[in-house]
Scaffold this motif. Sequence first.
Motif, PDB file in Angstrom:
ATOM      1  N   LEU B 108      10.478  -1.461  -3.625  1.00 59.49           N
ATOM      2  CA  LEU B 108      10.232  -2.863  -3.303  1.00 59.49           C
ATOM      3  C   LEU B 108       9.851  -3.035  -1.835  1.00 59.49           C
ATOM      4  CD1 LEU B 108      10.700  -4.884  -5.637  1.00 59.49           C
ATOM      5  CD2 LEU B 108      12.435  -5.927  -4.194  1.00 59.49           C
ATOM      6  N   MET B 109      10.482  -2.251  -0.980  1.00 58.30           N
ATOM      7  CA  MET B 109      10.167  -2.308   0.452  1.00 58.30           C
ATOM      8  C   MET B 109       8.707  -1.941   0.715  1.00 58.30           C
ATOM      9  SD  MET B 109      11.690   0.045   3.521  1.00 58.30           S
ATOM     10  CE  MET B 109      10.734   1.466   2.991  1.00 58.30           C
ATOM     11  N   MET B 110       8.188  -1.045  -0.109  1.00 59.23           N
ATOM     12  CA  MET B 110       6.832  -0.568   0.129  1.00 59.23           C
ATOM     13  C   MET B 110       5.766  -1.512  -0.401  1.00 59.23           C
ATOM     14  SD  MET B 110       7.272   3.510  -0.634  1.00 59.23           S
ATOM     15  CE  MET B 110       7.247   3.284  -2.396  1.00 59.23           C
ATOM     16  N   LEU B 111       6.167  -2.485  -1.198  1.00 62.99           N
ATOM     17  CA  LEU B 111       5.172  -3.289  -1.911  1.00 62.99           C
ATOM     18  C   LEU B 111       4.142  -3.993  -1.015  1.00 62.99           C
ATOM     19  CD1 LEU B 111       4.275  -4.086  -4.737  1.00 62.99           C
ATOM     20  CD2 LEU B 111       5.739  -6.093  -4.560  1.00 62.99           C
ATOM     21  N   PRO B 112       4.565  -4.676   0.060  1.00 65.28           N
ATOM     22  CA  PRO B 112       3.551  -5.330   0.892  1.00 65.28           C
ATOM     23  C   PRO B 112       2.495  -4.360   1.412  1.00 65.28           C
ATOM     24  CG  PRO B 112       5.753  -6.031   1.540  1.00 65.28           C
ATOM     25  CD  PRO B 112       5.927  -4.922   0.564  1.00 65.28           C
ATOM     26  N   ALA B 113       2.942  -3.201   1.861  1.00 64.17           N
ATOM     27  CA  ALA B 113       1.991  -2.207   2.349  1.00 64.17           C
ATOM     28  C   ALA B 113       1.103  -1.704   1.221  1.00 64.17           C
ATOM     29  CB  ALA B 113       2.738  -1.039   2.984  1.00 64.17           C
ATOM     30  N   GLU B 114       1.693  -1.571   0.043  1.00 62.36           N
ATOM     31  CA  GLU B 114       0.908  -1.098  -1.101  1.00 62.36           C
ATOM     32  C   GLU B 114      -0.225  -2.082  -1.414  1.00 62.36           C
ATOM     33  OE1 GLU B 114       3.334  -0.225  -4.473  1.00 62.36           O
ATOM     34  OE2 GLU B 114       1.754   0.933  -5.481  1.00 62.36           O
ATOM     35  N   ARG B 115       0.095  -3.368  -1.327  1.00 58.44           N
ATOM     36  CA  ARG B 115      -0.934  -4.379  -1.590  1.00 58.44           C
ATOM     37  C   ARG B 115      -2.011  -4.375  -0.521  1.00 58.44           C
ATOM     38  NH1 ARG B 115       2.796  -9.087  -4.417  1.00 58.44           N
ATOM     39  NH2 ARG B 115       1.688  -8.713  -6.357  1.00 58.44           N
ATOM     40  N   ALA B 116      -1.589  -4.229   0.737  1.00 58.91           N
ATOM     41  CA  ALA B 116      -2.566  -4.165   1.820  1.00 58.91           C
ATOM     42  C   ALA B 116      -3.493  -2.967   1.625  1.00 58.91           C
ATOM     43  CB  ALA B 116      -1.840  -4.068   3.165  1.00 58.91           C
ATOM     44  N   LEU B 117      -2.930  -1.858   1.243  1.00 55.43           N
ATOM     45  CA  LEU B 117      -3.745  -0.670   0.998  1.00 55.43           C
ATOM     46  C   LEU B 117      -4.698  -0.906  -0.163  1.00 55.43           C
ATOM     47  CD1 LEU B 117      -1.152   2.241   1.403  1.00 55.43           C
ATOM     48  CD2 LEU B 117      -3.203   1.857   2.794  1.00 55.43           C
ATOM     49  N   ALA B 118      -4.191  -1.555  -1.209  1.00 49.50           N
ATOM     50  CA  ALA B 118      -5.025  -1.801  -2.384  1.00 49.50           C
ATOM     51  C   ALA B 118      -6.259  -2.634  -2.013  1.00 49.50           C
ATOM     52  CB  ALA B 118      -4.206  -2.500  -3.465  1.00 49.50           C
ATOM     53  N   ARG B 119      -6.071  -3.616  -1.166  1.00 50.89           N
ATOM     54  CA  ARG B 119      -7.214  -4.428  -0.725  1.00 50.89           C
ATOM     55  C   ARG B 119      -8.265  -3.571  -0.023  1.00 50.89           C
ATOM     56  NH1 ARG B 119      -3.625  -8.909  -0.041  1.00 50.89           N
ATOM     57  NH2 ARG B 119      -2.820  -7.968   1.840  1.00 50.89           N
ATOM     58  N   GLU B 120      -7.793  -2.716   0.885  1.00 50.27           N
ATOM     59  CA  GLU B 120      -8.725  -1.896   1.662  1.00 50.27           C
ATOM     60  C   GLU B 120      -9.432  -0.867   0.792  1.00 50.27           C
ATOM     61  OE1 GLU B 120      -9.461  -2.917   4.422  1.00 50.27           O
ATOM     62  OE2 GLU B 120      -7.808  -4.360   4.398  1.00 50.27           O
ATOM     63  N   VAL B 121      -8.685  -0.297  -0.128  1.00 47.52           N
ATOM     64  CA  VAL B 121      -9.262   0.714  -1.006  1.00 47.52           C
ATOM     65  C   VAL B 121     -10.296   0.074  -1.927  1.00 47.52           C
ATOM     66  CG1 VAL B 121      -8.735   2.201  -2.976  1.00 47.52           C
ATOM     67  CG2 VAL B 121      -7.363   2.353  -0.900  1.00 47.52           C
ATOM     68  N   GLY B 122      -9.981  -1.133  -2.397  1.00 46.26           N
ATOM     69  CA  GLY B 122     -10.950  -1.861  -3.196  1.00 46.26           C
ATOM     70  C   GLY B 122     -12.221  -2.124  -2.408  1.00 46.26           C
ATOM     71  N   ALA B 123     -12.031  -2.523  -1.144  1.00 42.35           N
ATOM     72  CA  ALA B 123     -13.180  -2.795  -0.279  1.00 42.35           C
ATOM     73  C   ALA B 123     -14.012  -1.544  -0.035  1.00 42.35           C
ATOM     74  CB  ALA B 123     -12.694  -3.372   1.054  1.00 42.35           C
ATOM     75  N   ALA B 124     -13.356  -0.388  -0.087  1.00 40.22           N
ATOM     76  CA  ALA B 124     -14.085   0.867   0.110  1.00 40.22           C
ATOM     77  C   ALA B 124     -14.934   1.221  -1.104  1.00 40.22           C
ATOM     78  CB  ALA B 124     -13.100   2.001   0.405  1.00 40.22           C
ATOM     79  N   GLY B 125     -14.778   0.464  -2.199  1.00 41.46           N
ATOM     80  CA  GLY B 125     -15.639   0.633  -3.362  1.00 41.46           C
ATOM     81  C   GLY B 125     -15.232   1.718  -4.331  1.00 41.46           C
TER      82      GLY B 125
END
Lengths: 205, 205
Positions: B108-125
């Motif tokens: 649960l602690m990691m979730l915010p970072a996981e979401r931030a990463l998901a956004r960036e990875v999505g942006a990377a295509g």
Amino acid sequence: MNTPRVSRESVLDAAMRLVEEQGFEALSMRRLAAELGVAVTAIYWHVGNREALIAQLVDRVLAQLGDVAPAGRSPRQRIIAVGKALRRMIHDHPHVIALVYEHGRTALMMLPAERALAREVGAAGLDGRRGAVVVRAVLHHVVGYVLLERAVRRGPEQHPTTAELWRDADEIGIEPGLARELGRPVDQDRLFELSLRALVDGLLR
Amino acid sequence: MNTPRVSRESVLDAAMRLVEEQGFEALSMRRLAAELGVAVTAIYWHVGNREALIAQLVDRVLAQLGDVAPAGRSPRQRIIAVGKALRRMIHDHPHVIALVYEHGRTALMMLPAERALAREVGAAGLDGRRGAVVVRAVLHHVVGYVLLERAVRRGPEQHPTTAELWRDADEIGIEPGLARELGRPVDQDRLFELSLRALVDGLLR
DNA sequence: ACCTGAACACCGTTCAAGT
DNA sequence: ACCTGAACACCGTTCAAGT
């Protein structure tokens, strides 16, 4: 003069059994004494106090662990093999990591693997400074990965399940296909191997 | 009808202070009661039992943590920035990780970072399957790294010092320059950044 | 050399009783 | 609604005393 009822070894044996069967937190001096059919204070004569007992347990366990054996043709393959072997070793002794971690001797546990990695990295022809980074980066990645696996596995049945956590993801700018994938359970073996390979590739470039 | 002597909030405040000032293991119901100038059992009325108290403490702490803010031009730079921010966040709240880890809520602690990463990875295509691997690999690397840092730092002054451990290294087939380098203390900040970069490079190739 | 028993200072938790 | 006190079943550790 009658024979001793217990010995240092028998105390350590019983303590080890207790930890393996009921977990680290079940290891109390009084339970141990009951297990051995002896007064609590007899234990103190043989092993000192609780902290000393744990230290001796850690020493014994570390001695049992044995070296990691590298396999593979290229240095790259052998480095990855050491990483996988290290993870397997820790997985095969789940009680060990609790003991070692709780007693702050993780660095010593990692030493055999660190040496094995150092040999392979030397064989790959890297100089000291770059080689040390490779050794340590791989070591940290592997052991850190296992520690985290342990932490997450220990989590209670999460109130919000993993899938639910990613249901609203597209509303906050996360690509739906990615969110769906992140809602699935993790295949730890696969993720470990993929990330280890990526790390080594990145380091040896 | 006189005003209550304590409240759920005041109990949590005192518990938090105790953990921050004296560490997680100092948090006992009786000490807490003494700190609040109240009978032990009063605490039970407000927060339930010890486990429930810790759960509420974890919730409160996780709410305070805040999101990680990505920065940088390329997706690659932004992914690395999230990783660094996550480590910094955990470092800034050393008591938090003990609490969260001990209570099995690391995921649960990691979730915010996981979401931030998901956004960036999505942006990377990247597509879903490959993207999920990148998100999780980076997340595991960072949090695992911090857990290990903690474990090693907690180690007692090792009986064999690090330098000694590598003195005999050349006899077992380790290159001397590498052994010398491995005998030095680790620069954690540098090692973290180098290994994170290598991992991301390997993943995005 | 090896073990016991009593004692001390701690724990978490429950429960009946008070206001 | 909020708090107390006594009680129970646990801890680790020390110390004097036994054989």
